[in-house]
Design a protein around this motif. Sequence first.
Motif, PDB file in Angstrom:
ATOM      1  N   GLY A 386     -23.435   7.927  23.478  1.00 42.66           N
ATOM      2  CA  GLY A 386     -24.449   7.433  24.405  1.00 42.66           C
ATOM      3  C   GLY A 386     -25.603   6.714  23.760  1.00 42.66           C
ATOM      4  O   GLY A 386     -26.216   5.843  24.352  1.00 42.66           O
ATOM      5  N   GLU A 387     -25.930   7.075  22.536  1.00 39.23           N
ATOM      6  CA  GLU A 387     -27.048   6.461  21.832  1.00 39.23           C
ATOM      7  C   GLU A 387     -26.940   6.870  20.365  1.00 39.23           C
ATOM      8  O   GLU A 387     -26.203   7.795  20.025  1.00 39.23           O
ATOM      9  CB  GLU A 387     -28.377   6.946  22.416  1.00 39.23           C
ATOM     10  N   PRO A 388     -27.684   6.182  19.523  1.00 37.56           N
ATOM     11  CA  PRO A 388     -27.651   6.592  18.117  1.00 37.56           C
ATOM     12  C   PRO A 388     -28.165   8.018  17.978  1.00 37.56           C
ATOM     13  O   PRO A 388     -29.085   8.418  18.683  1.00 37.56           O
ATOM     14  CB  PRO A 388     -28.627   5.606  17.456  1.00 37.56           C
ATOM     15  N   ASP A 410     -18.959  10.873  16.099  1.00 35.38           N
ATOM     16  CA  ASP A 410     -20.029  10.076  16.709  1.00 35.38           C
ATOM     17  C   ASP A 410     -19.354   8.820  17.248  1.00 35.38           C
ATOM     18  O   ASP A 410     -19.036   7.898  16.507  1.00 35.38           O
ATOM     19  CB  ASP A 410     -21.072   9.761  15.628  1.00 35.38           C
ATOM     20  N   THR A 411     -19.106   8.824  18.553  1.00 36.49           N
ATOM     21  CA  THR A 411     -18.254   7.802  19.146  1.00 36.49           C
ATOM     22  C   THR A 411     -19.077   6.678  19.756  1.00 36.49           C
ATOM     23  O   THR A 411     -19.813   6.887  20.716  1.00 36.49           O
ATOM     24  CB  THR A 411     -17.397   8.427  20.259  1.00 36.49           C
ATOM     25  N   TRP A 413     -19.177   3.373  21.905  1.00 33.76           N
ATOM     26  CA  TRP A 413     -18.434   2.554  22.867  1.00 33.76           C
ATOM     27  C   TRP A 413     -19.320   2.238  24.038  1.00 33.76           C
ATOM     28  O   TRP A 413     -20.506   2.576  24.022  1.00 33.76           O
ATOM     29  CB  TRP A 413     -17.128   3.237  23.273  1.00 33.76           C
ATOM     30  N   GLN A 414     -18.805   1.585  25.051  1.00 38.62           N
ATOM     31  CA  GLN A 414     -19.612   1.090  26.164  1.00 38.62           C
ATOM     32  C   GLN A 414     -18.818   1.140  27.467  1.00 38.62           C
ATOM     33  O   GLN A 414     -17.584   1.174  27.434  1.00 38.62           O
ATOM     34  CB  GLN A 414     -19.987  -0.375  25.915  1.00 38.62           C
ATOM     35  N   THR A 415     -19.533   1.039  28.595  1.00 36.49           N
ATOM     36  CA  THR A 415     -18.863   0.943  29.885  1.00 36.49           C
ATOM     37  C   THR A 415     -17.807  -0.169  29.812  1.00 36.49           C
ATOM     38  O   THR A 415     -16.690  -0.017  30.317  1.00 36.49           O
ATOM     39  CB  THR A 415     -19.896   0.615  30.989  1.00 36.49           C
ATOM     40  N   ASP A 501     -25.245  -4.766  20.866  1.00 35.63           N
ATOM     41  CA  ASP A 501     -25.786  -3.812  19.893  1.00 35.63           C
ATOM     42  C   ASP A 501     -25.964  -4.453  18.517  1.00 35.63           C
ATOM     43  O   ASP A 501     -25.234  -5.382  18.156  1.00 35.63           O
ATOM     44  CB  ASP A 501     -24.845  -2.603  19.736  1.00 35.63           C
ATOM     45  N   ARG A 516     -29.660  -1.411  20.841  1.00 31.71           N
ATOM     46  CA  ARG A 516     -29.515  -2.662  21.571  1.00 31.71           C
ATOM     47  C   ARG A 516     -30.405  -3.748  20.971  1.00 31.71           C
ATOM     48  O   ARG A 516     -31.522  -3.494  20.557  1.00 31.71           O
ATOM     49  CB  ARG A 516     -29.905  -2.466  23.040  1.00 31.71           C
ATOM     50  N   ASN A 522     -32.192   2.438  26.480  1.00 29.32           N
ATOM     51  CA  ASN A 522     -31.297   3.569  26.558  1.00 29.32           C
ATOM     52  C   ASN A 522     -32.145   4.832  26.672  1.00 29.32           C
ATOM     53  O   ASN A 522     -32.684   5.332  25.699  1.00 29.32           O
ATOM     54  CB  ASN A 522     -30.465   3.580  25.274  1.00 29.32           C
ATOM     55  N   ARG A 527     -28.198   3.904  30.497  1.00 25.59           N
ATOM     56  CA  ARG A 527     -28.434   2.506  30.229  1.00 25.59           C
ATOM     57  C   ARG A 527     -29.209   1.866  31.352  1.00 25.59           C
ATOM     58  O   ARG A 527     -28.879   2.054  32.513  1.00 25.59           O
ATOM     59  CB  ARG A 527     -27.056   1.882  30.160  1.00 25.59           C
TER      60      ARG A 527
END
Length: 650
Positions: A386-388, A410-411, A413-415, A501, A516, A522, A527
């Motif tokens: 979701g965020e760093p 620590d994944t 990705w995005q919508t 990003d 971003r 965020n 978002r």
Amino acid sequence: MTDQTTYPPSDDFAANAHVNAAKYDEMYAASINDPEGFWREQARRLDWMTFPQTIKNTSFKSDDVSIKWYEDGVLNVAANCVDRHLEKRADQTAIIFEPDDPEKPAQHITYKELSEKVNRMANVLLSQGVMRGDRVVIYLPMIPEAAYAMLACARIGAIHSIVFAGFSPDALANRINDCGAKLVITADTAPRGGRVTALKSNTDAALLHCSDKVRCLVVKHTGDQTTWIQGRDVDVKYLMEHASPECPARPMNAEDPLFILYTSGSTGKPKGVVHSTGGYLTYASLTHEVSFDYHEGDVYWCTADVGWVTGHTYIVYGPLANGATTLMFEGVPTYPDASRFWQVCEKHKVAQFYTAPTAIRALMGQGEDFVTKCDLSSLKLLGTVGEPINPEAWNWYNDVVGKGKCPIVDTWWQTETGGHMMTPLPGAHATKPGAAMKPFFGVQPVVLEPTSGEIIEETATEGVLAIKDSWPGQMRTVWGDHERFEQTYFSDYKGYYFSGDGCRRDADGDYWITGRVDDVINVSGHRMGTAEVESALVAHAKVAEAAVVGYPHDIKGQGIYCYVTLMNDVEPSDELKKELRTWVRTEIGPIASPDLIQWAPGLPKTRSGKIMRRILRKIAENDYGALGDISTLADPSVVEELIENRMNKG
Ligand code: 6R9
């Protein structure tokens, strides 16, 4: 040379993992050198009514972007997430439902029960006139009916669009209208953290702005009293009880849309991100199994809400496609107290736990006792999204929650990407606190020089993050506006998908997402476009102009900082600040509440009238030394005034 502390997978974990280091290298190379072969093989994870012959047909050409995977394949998502498991695991739990109130019993819904519910709900939708390709908006809390509704849509070929239950009636109405939904599914009320949201009355308010043809299916969840409009409102549970438990799964083309999910960008109103049937599900299934190293019998828990993409891919579609046991939690991490997450882990013997940095930071602040008093020995792996994640939170997660024994994925990705794009694979890669590490199979990240758009070849570097070629989980278009899709993602850097990003690649070649680089903020992993908050503010009669930026916030990651210029005759006051805060909450929803509002007699603008957000960001950060060149401003004196106001506020 290593960049900093690394945590290699234990020998044990690597030995039992789906993918170890050698296998990652081999599979990654295959996915890049022979994408067709690789993804043809991966498609076999699913059950197809017609197996695809054409695997990949994609173009990132900026004025002609076209993305198709498995285009002649035929399948049904619900059949893959439910029916095909019945032979082997009819009595296995598919969904564990843990209610908001810990005193209430959890529900264990088997695959057989899930099948019955989904079929009944699908028949209810059909009885309401929902047909293949129709849109259905789902405005539900985290209850099993949300999963039934998603899968019921998929079963009959309807396209769902979930609106997060924290969004306001206005936001809901905009989405219903944008996608032209025929029907909205909601619940009477939703308890969360001991408080109650009146979803049905929000829906009533939203529907005042929609076509009177839109029907409203209501899940009577709490039994609370609501208004009822005869002929429009329908009691879903009642109809489900009387519907047939059998509804054939409709054969769908791999490229038929599965769902639309609205997300914020740097400009304009939220975009309807469109995801596909075949490519999306293949990608959801593979990433879920490999990134979390999911094994038969594991209880898996992703704490996201189904209103966000993480809930779509990693609560419902990925896990259920894999025949997993997935936990759905209705509550919040801090109710009744800060040990709730860990008590749920203990109670249901959770093996993989996936949450957001903002939750970790909030719980970290409450002390270790809330964690250590729970038995977390079932945990095998931890994940974040979701965020760093800041290294302090990472280390706390690793030491206190994982006891140093659980790899952390620590994944990133995005919508838009449908599934994981970068993550360490737990049995293959060492992890570093705060790094998303390695690309997933089929993903070719490139770091671009922001102004020239040239690829930076050096290993250790920093720039903007783009992706060179398509992957099956990628969004296909913006609902109703393909040109906006091309403009937003493919026009700034021609030939690439631009993520929005920034990133750093360290000397080992590992990736760190820096956040971003556009006007998207965020907040607690949610978002938001600064433009959306601005347009909500200027819709208020007393506001002349507004500029919104993010600023560092200890718990939320970023907070919402609003510079507001009032109409000439309006006096600033603390009451007015309160009023504006409430206003934005009603316009968008509680997640968009301004954290700080600063009165701004003037905003720093260039002579052409563009607001210089860079300066506003610095002032919000209390960093006045680095304002950079302000000579191009139409009126440089506004900057001094803003700084003075900021400092007076302390
Ligand atoms: C899945 C999801 C996407 C934006 C993305 C980035 C940020 C997500 C991250 C991360 C650093 C991670 N983001 N995961 N930043 N590390 N592991 O969150 O989708 O709501 O569309 O947000 O979130 O900035 O661009 P979405």
